[in-house]
Design a protein around this motif. Structure first.
Motif, mmCIF file in Angstrom:
data_model
loop_
_atom_site.group_PDB
_atom_site.id
_atom_site.type_symbol
_atom_site.label_atom_id
_atom_site.label_comp_id
_atom_site.label_asym_id
_atom_site.label_seq_id
_atom_site.Cartn_x
_atom_site.Cartn_y
_atom_site.Cartn_z
ATOM 1 N N LYS A 84 0.863 -1.182 0.000
ATOM 2 C CA LYS A 84 0.000 0.000 0.000
ATOM 3 C C LYS A 84 0.898 1.230 0.000
ATOM 4 O O LYS A 84 2.058 1.167 0.440
ATOM 5 C CB LYS A 84 -0.952 0.007 1.192
ATOM 6 C CG LYS A 84 -0.280 0.123 2.540
ATOM 7 C CD LYS A 84 -1.335 0.138 3.650
ATOM 8 C CE LYS A 84 -0.712 0.320 5.019
ATOM 9 N NZ LYS A 84 -1.743 0.345 6.086
ATOM 10 N N PRO A 85 0.414 2.377 -0.483
ATOM 11 C CA PRO A 85 1.268 3.569 -0.557
ATOM 12 C C PRO A 85 1.563 4.130 0.833
ATOM 13 O O PRO A 85 0.808 3.929 1.779
ATOM 14 C CB PRO A 85 0.436 4.553 -1.385
ATOM 15 C CG PRO A 85 -0.963 4.074 -1.266
ATOM 16 C CD PRO A 85 -0.911 2.590 -1.091
ATOM 17 N N VAL A 86 2.699 4.812 0.916
ATOM 18 C CA VAL A 86 3.084 5.477 2.161
ATOM 19 C C VAL A 86 3.398 6.938 1.843
ATOM 20 O O VAL A 86 3.501 7.330 0.684
ATOM 21 C CB VAL A 86 4.298 4.787 2.820
ATOM 22 C CG1 VAL A 86 3.929 3.380 3.276
ATOM 23 C CG2 VAL A 86 5.495 4.752 1.875
ATOM 24 N N SER A 87 3.579 7.732 2.896
ATOM 25 C CA SER A 87 3.711 9.189 2.717
ATOM 26 C C SER A 87 5.122 9.642 2.363
ATOM 27 O O SER A 87 5.330 10.808 2.032
ATOM 28 C CB SER A 87 3.259 9.911 3.990
ATOM 29 O OG SER A 87 4.034 9.483 5.105
ATOM 30 N N SER A 88 6.109 8.733 2.434
ATOM 31 C CA SER A 88 7.500 9.091 2.123
ATOM 32 C C SER A 88 8.059 8.176 1.044
ATOM 33 O O SER A 88 7.578 7.047 0.850
ATOM 34 C CB SER A 88 8.373 8.990 3.380
ATOM 35 O OG SER A 88 7.896 9.819 4.412
ATOM 36 N N ASP A 89 9.100 8.661 0.341
ATOM 37 C CA ASP A 89 9.786 7.809 -0.621
ATOM 38 C C ASP A 89 10.395 6.600 0.088
ATOM 39 O O ASP A 89 10.883 6.712 1.215
ATOM 40 C CB ASP A 89 10.905 8.573 -1.327
ATOM 41 C CG ASP A 89 10.385 9.638 -2.270
ATOM 42 O OD1 ASP A 89 9.144 9.726 -2.450
ATOM 43 O OD2 ASP A 89 11.218 10.381 -2.825
ATOM 44 N N VAL A 90 10.350 5.441 -0.600
ATOM 45 C CA VAL A 90 10.962 4.210 -0.075
ATOM 46 C C VAL A 90 12.073 3.786 -1.024
ATOM 47 O O VAL A 90 11.835 3.602 -2.222
ATOM 48 C CB VAL A 90 9.925 3.088 0.072
ATOM 49 C CG1 VAL A 90 10.606 1.783 0.494
ATOM 50 C CG2 VAL A 90 8.848 3.477 1.076
ATOM 51 N N THR A 91 13.274 3.665 -0.503
ATOM 52 C CA THR A 91 14.422 3.224 -1.303
ATOM 53 C C THR A 91 14.697 1.752 -1.007
ATOM 54 O O THR A 91 14.752 1.345 0.159
ATOM 55 C CB THR A 91 15.668 4.059 -0.977
ATOM 56 O OG1 THR A 91 15.385 5.434 -1.235
ATOM 57 C CG2 THR A 91 16.847 3.622 -1.839
ATOM 58 N N VAL A 92 14.859 0.975 -2.083
ATOM 59 C CA VAL A 92 15.033 -0.473 -1.948
ATOM 60 C C VAL A 92 16.260 -0.900 -2.744
ATOM 61 O O VAL A 92 16.453 -0.479 -3.884
ATOM 62 C CB VAL A 92 13.805 -1.240 -2.476
ATOM 63 C CG1 VAL A 92 13.980 -2.744 -2.260
ATOM 64 C CG2 VAL A 92 12.537 -0.751 -1.814
#
Length: 336
Positions: A84-92
């Motif tokens: 599900k989407p979150v409010s901050s960028d996610v780096t993987v």
């Protein structure tokens, strides 16, 4: 009198205690210490889809010849997702994972067989898919050169994930690499080779021409045609009196009234010194439909093969169908 009191006291005490036990049991709630359960976790998770987005297949085939290793330019591309989407960028980031690759007991291919072109991607705030795919390329190097003929695997797994957790069961993808040996050139040529005299060898037929298996002079006389007529395992066998070096084989076309597309377009060549233990040298392929009996599907070896016996095993005709019914006029064997 003592014995009576003893017999009565225990049941009375148990009955008296029963409300206390019942009350305690009624007061227990699921999740209390005596009944632990894991709390539901609906937080966003990062994961790799095992069924979507690969622009290349999750498998590749490399071909070893006596002189080189032929490695396809395969690149595996796949996206990383959030549940599900979150409010901050996610780096993987993604890395080779030999431990996961070995989990099913498969042979593990060295990580240097692959080049991590893009190993870190970002899933933008409010979205559920990485903006760019992870890219992994197959590369020619010692790992592939030293790999045994057969199959080996490497897994690529989520490594560092910022801000969310990685899925526990959708965090890896596996690339399977198959290595085969082939001593037959694509679209072989007879240039520079000399035909063995037909007196130097015999040809046996198996499942051809509708007759009993046996010697077949019809493919050596420059005149009559032969055809396969066996669904299971038709073949022609070249037999020398002693092992000879063979550089090429030509299976010539013949139009028996049905057109040249019924002729042999692909065939395997096996070699043996005793007629029992065979080596698969690869598959000869001709992509150009013949127009005359002088045209041939040619098996040209990268390195000449020395053997007493050579089995010519039909695979497909020029229609691309299984070659259980194909025509040939002559079979020739060549040396350097």
């Amino acid at each position: 009198m003592k014995s009576i009191i003893k017999n009565i006291t225990l049941p009375v005490l148990l009955i008296a205690a029963l409300p206390l036990v019942t009350a305690c049991s009624d007061d227990m709630e699921v999740g209390d210490t005596l009944h632990p359960t894991e709390a539901e976790n609906y937080d966003a998770k990062a994961y790799i889809s095992k069924t979507a987005d690969a622009e290349q297949s999750f498998s590749s085939t490399v071909t070893a010849t006596p002189s080189s290793l032929v490695v396809p330019d395969d690149v595996l591309k796949f996206y990383v997702y959030l549940s599900k989407p979150v409010s901050s960028d996610v780096t993987v980031s993604v890395k080779p994972d030999p431990e996961t690759a070995a989990a099913n007991g498969d042979a593990v291919l060295g990580a240097d067989a692959f080049s991590m072109r893009t190993s870190t991607v970002t899933i933008k705030a409010g979205t559920t898919q990485s903006a760019e795919p992870v890219e992994v390329a197959l590369q020619n190097g010692d790992a592939l050169k030293n790999m045994a003929v057969g199959t080996a695997v490497m897994a690529f797994s989520l490594d560092n994930v910022s801000g969310v957790e990685a899925s526990s069961n959708l965090k890896s993808i596996v690339w399977t690499v198959r290595k085969v040996f082939n001593n037959v050139k694509a679209e072989g040529s007879l240039d520079g080779y000399t035909a063995y005299p037909v007196a130097d060898y015999k040809i046996w037929s198996y499942g051809t021409n509708g007759y009993e298996d046996g010697l077949n002079d019809s493919v050596l006389d420059g005149d009559y045609c032969d055809y396969t007529q066996d669904w299971d395992n038709p073949a022609w066998r070249v037999e020398f009196s002693e092992p000879k070096e063979v550089a090429a084989i030509a299976v010539h076309a013949y139009n028996y009234g049905y057109g040249y597309r019924y002729c042999l377009a692909q065939y395997k060549v096996l070699s043996s010194d005793d007629g029992e233990n065979w080596t698969d040298n690869g598959t000869a392929v001709s992509s150009t439909t013949p127009t005359s009996n002088s045209d041939a599907a040619v098996c040209e070896f990268f390195a000449p093969v020395k053997a007493k016996y050579f089995n010519i095993v039909p695979v497909n005709d020029y229609y691309g169908r299984r070659a259980w019914y194909v025509f040939t006029s002559e079979i020739e064997v060549f040396k350097k």
